[in-house]
Write a protein that holds these residues in place. Sequence first.
Motif, mmCIF file in Angstrom:
data_model
loop_
_atom_site.group_PDB
_atom_site.id
_atom_site.type_symbol
_atom_site.label_atom_id
_atom_site.label_comp_id
_atom_site.label_asym_id
_atom_site.label_seq_id
_atom_site.Cartn_x
_atom_site.Cartn_y
_atom_site.Cartn_z
ATOM 1 N N ARG A 56 14.624 8.134 -1.326
ATOM 2 C CA ARG A 56 15.470 7.813 -2.484
ATOM 3 C C ARG A 56 15.045 6.486 -3.118
ATOM 4 N NH1 ARG A 56 20.993 7.695 -0.526
ATOM 5 N NH2 ARG A 56 20.231 8.528 1.468
ATOM 6 N N VAL A 57 14.670 5.518 -2.264
ATOM 7 C CA VAL A 57 14.166 4.252 -2.802
ATOM 8 C C VAL A 57 12.892 4.507 -3.608
ATOM 9 C CG1 VAL A 57 13.136 2.021 -2.205
ATOM 10 C CG2 VAL A 57 15.204 2.799 -1.012
ATOM 11 N N ARG A 58 11.991 5.330 -3.060
ATOM 12 C CA ARG A 58 10.754 5.663 -3.793
ATOM 13 C C ARG A 58 11.080 6.242 -5.172
ATOM 14 N NH1 ARG A 58 6.174 5.414 -0.516
ATOM 15 N NH2 ARG A 58 6.461 5.933 1.685
ATOM 16 N N GLU A 59 12.066 7.136 -5.209
ATOM 17 C CA GLU A 59 12.473 7.729 -6.488
ATOM 18 C C GLU A 59 12.924 6.662 -7.481
ATOM 19 O OE1 GLU A 59 15.577 10.611 -5.982
ATOM 20 O OE2 GLU A 59 14.200 12.156 -5.246
ATOM 21 N N GLY A 86 0.815 -1.222 0.000
ATOM 22 C CA GLY A 86 0.000 0.000 0.000
ATOM 23 C C GLY A 86 0.844 1.265 0.000
ATOM 24 N N GLU A 87 2.060 1.172 0.549
ATOM 25 C CA GLU A 87 2.966 2.329 0.600
ATOM 26 C C GLU A 87 3.778 2.458 -0.690
ATOM 27 O OE1 GLU A 87 3.354 4.647 2.893
ATOM 28 O OE2 GLU A 87 1.926 3.822 4.346
ATOM 29 N N GLY A 88 3.555 1.545 -1.625
ATOM 30 C CA GLY A 88 4.329 1.570 -2.878
ATOM 31 C C GLY A 88 5.748 1.045 -2.703
ATOM 32 N N LEU A 89 5.998 0.316 -1.606
ATOM 33 C CA LEU A 89 7.356 -0.160 -1.322
ATOM 34 C C LEU A 89 7.407 -1.668 -1.041
ATOM 35 C CD1 LEU A 89 8.421 2.738 1.102
ATOM 36 C CD2 LEU A 89 9.533 2.256 -1.077
ATOM 37 N N PRO A 90 6.713 -2.492 -1.835
ATOM 38 C CA PRO A 90 6.812 -3.921 -1.551
ATOM 39 C C PRO A 90 8.269 -4.385 -1.710
ATOM 40 C CG PRO A 90 5.821 -3.563 -3.703
ATOM 41 C CD PRO A 90 5.937 -2.210 -3.043
ATOM 42 N N ILE A 91 8.743 -5.181 -0.765
ATOM 43 C CA ILE A 91 10.168 -5.541 -0.739
ATOM 44 C C ILE A 91 10.620 -6.273 -2.019
ATOM 45 C CG2 ILE A 91 11.964 -6.755 0.592
ATOM 46 C CD1 ILE A 91 10.898 -4.116 1.862
ATOM 47 N N PRO A 92 9.779 -7.153 -2.611
ATOM 48 C CA PRO A 92 10.234 -7.800 -3.856
ATOM 49 C C PRO A 92 10.534 -6.782 -4.960
ATOM 50 C CG PRO A 92 8.333 -8.946 -2.962
ATOM 51 C CD PRO A 92 8.491 -7.701 -2.144
ATOM 52 N N LEU A 93 9.753 -5.703 -5.021
ATOM 53 C CA LEU A 93 9.991 -4.665 -6.022
ATOM 54 C C LEU A 93 11.287 -3.911 -5.705
ATOM 55 C CD1 LEU A 93 8.718 -3.205 -8.513
ATOM 56 C CD2 LEU A 93 7.737 -1.554 -6.892
ATOM 57 N N LYS A 105 14.583 -3.548 -8.130
ATOM 58 C CA LYS A 105 14.915 -2.265 -8.752
ATOM 59 C C LYS A 105 16.094 -1.547 -8.108
ATOM 60 C CE LYS A 105 11.184 -2.188 -11.443
ATOM 61 N NZ LYS A 105 10.896 -1.696 -12.776
ATOM 62 N N VAL A 106 16.405 -1.874 -6.853
ATOM 63 C CA VAL A 106 17.461 -1.128 -6.165
ATOM 64 C C VAL A 106 18.696 -2.010 -6.059
ATOM 65 C CG1 VAL A 106 18.086 0.123 -4.064
ATOM 66 C CG2 VAL A 106 15.723 0.183 -4.886
ATOM 67 N N ARG A 107 19.778 -1.514 -6.620
ATOM 68 C CA ARG A 107 20.989 -2.343 -6.671
ATOM 69 C C ARG A 107 21.823 -2.194 -5.409
ATOM 70 N NH1 ARG A 107 22.038 -4.008 -11.989
ATOM 71 N NH2 ARG A 107 24.222 -4.327 -11.451
ATOM 72 N N ARG A 108 21.197 -2.503 -4.263
ATOM 73 C CA ARG A 108 21.938 -2.505 -2.993
ATOM 74 C C ARG A 108 21.459 -3.694 -2.173
ATOM 75 N NH1 ARG A 108 21.499 3.434 -0.811
ATOM 76 N NH2 ARG A 108 22.544 2.527 0.986
ATOM 77 N N PRO A 109 22.268 -4.151 -1.172
ATOM 78 C CA PRO A 109 21.889 -5.371 -0.427
ATOM 79 C C PRO A 109 20.472 -5.239 0.136
ATOM 80 C CG PRO A 109 24.104 -4.660 0.196
ATOM 81 C CD PRO A 109 23.527 -3.588 -0.676
ATOM 82 N N ILE A 110 19.632 -6.202 -0.179
ATOM 83 C CA ILE A 110 18.213 -6.085 0.164
ATOM 84 C C ILE A 110 17.989 -6.077 1.679
ATOM 85 C CG2 ILE A 110 17.771 -8.588 -0.137
ATOM 86 C CD1 ILE A 110 15.348 -5.624 -0.792
ATOM 87 N N CYS A 111 18.803 -6.828 2.433
ATOM 88 C CA CYS A 111 18.589 -6.865 3.891
ATOM 89 C C CYS A 111 18.769 -5.477 4.505
ATOM 90 C CB CYS A 111 19.525 -7.859 4.574
ATOM 91 S SG CYS A 111 19.123 -9.560 4.129
ATOM 92 N N SER A 112 19.757 -4.744 4.040
ATOM 93 C CA SER A 112 19.966 -3.433 4.648
ATOM 94 C C SER A 112 18.875 -2.464 4.189
ATOM 95 C CB SER A 112 21.379 -2.908 4.370
ATOM 96 O OG SER A 112 21.414 -2.169 3.186
#
Lengths: 298, 298
Positions: B292-295, B112-119, B123-130
């Motif tokens: 920044r992730v949203r961007e 709902g926040e537009g930030l589902p972790i799989p997405l 899309k973000v080329r940084r370690p997903i856990c952090s």
Amino acid sequence: MKCSRCKAPAQVALPSHHGGFCPDCFQGFFARQVERAIHKHRMFTKDDKVLVALSGGKDSLALFLELVRQGYDVTGLHIDLGIPGSSGPARAKVEGFCERVGGTLRVVEMEGEGLPIPLVRDKVRRPICSMCGKIKRYFFNKVALDEGYSALCTGHNLDDEVGRLFANTLRWDVSYLSDQGPLLPAAGGFASKCRPLYRLTEFETAAYCFFNGIDHHVSACPYSKGASFTVRKELMNLLERNSPGSKRAFYEGFLKQGRPAFAAVEKEEGRTLEPCQRCGYPTSAEICGVCRVREMLE
Amino acid sequence: MKCSRCKAPAQVALPSHHGGFCPDCFQGFFARQVERAIHKHRMFTKDDKVLVALSGGKDSLALFLELVRQGYDVTGLHIDLGIPGSSGPARAKVEGFCERVGGTLRVVEMEGEGLPIPLVRDKVRRPICSMCGKIKRYFFNKVALDEGYSALCTGHNLDDEVGRLFANTLRWDVSYLSDQGPLLPAAGGFASKCRPLYRLTEFETAAYCFFNGIDHHVSACPYSKGASFTVRKELMNLLERNSPGSKRAFYEGFLKQGRPAFAAVEKEEGRTLEPCQRCGYPTSAEICGVCRVREMLE
């Protein structure tokens, strides 16, 4: 594996340096690490009179040989502790080694000083390893100051340093953490103390001894048990195996970021040292630890 | 072994406390440790509105139950990360648990926040856990501030804290070392953060869950690997086994002697935080990490 330098077959693998060396290139590597340690921390120069504490173990003999080879003006100092079955063989190794490499040796006998370690162990109701260490350090410092040496070197290697750092960190002992390091400059009745092997591991000094045929004293002291220290060293080895270079990064990071923080606290809150009323060497009490041991033996 | 309190057969051995407990007395022990943590660090009182982050794992659910039992005004906060096969079951455990213990639950869905972790992962080329941790902490803080909670609690236990402290110490990361601890007071756009389980080990919260029949989410996140963290926890466990109480002594000694030294350095040299130009929550950059992730997702 091939030597990282000359492509001959490698004999020493060094995962933390991502490579390995043949015996000749390994000796070059060892020499460069010692050189870098001395220069980086401005420990001493070729004009200085340097005293090297020689226990007879691999580290101190390796250090002495390397400093002789690099052309430093070094004298060995051996403390004969007077422990039956152990001190004799250790002293013999040191004497044989110095004769072989043409090094000057100074021996101080605890028997002659009225402080043979077996007597201290019988009469002083405190852990003998810490008393013996205190007595040795006292004479290292006394000889260095009395006889005009500008630096006192010991053979502590990276594993020794990291084990001690880990122990001090587990206890967050600010007083020890504020001044642990490869160089403790001369100050207030203490000679400058240097550890030129701090960049080399226990394995690396062992390999150096092997390649140079250094016949060193191997047996553990009959009085020591050293269990907890061994466990901490083993933990650091596990960490290193899991991620090569961890030990060195931990130690170098401490020197850069950790120690300054503790040094600032210690400067505000630390104890001051005064000359011992008996012997004149620095102490935080009125009478220093070694003079108190002498009293107990009387 | 007998229970140290009531002499019934003990079921939980606690070597670091030199004893053991039967299930009933263990619950009393657990409650006292939580109480002591809250009081010693003045985390919150019974008049405060307290938000508890609930992942669905054992620690957060154990903490929530204990705070409900002690009569605190608590609300659970679950972040639904939107990870297929993992977030659904975790959320179900949290919902079932809150229904059972009669606790209020607030759920925020990353979908709902537009930030589902799989997405984010795609899309973000940084370690997903952090990245995932950053996003969760952002919403913990946002909900706590926006909805007027005076404290935000997480279920970090002693092993989590010691593992993190060990990692920060190995790197001598002054910035992290200056404020790690069971309480981070509210300041500059951050809600007060509390860790009331810091005196209890992972095993102790697991035993508490077992005795209380807490049905918690067990599977590891499908995105995490977590190898190096596991090694460091294992090293601390070896140390603890060799000398029970080491972990706690390391952590308590840090709070008393280590942290103040780092806090003094950080106060002089540390970064300052400013409100993010997009969302207004604090950041050390102009635009915060989550914005920044949203961007990047746009």
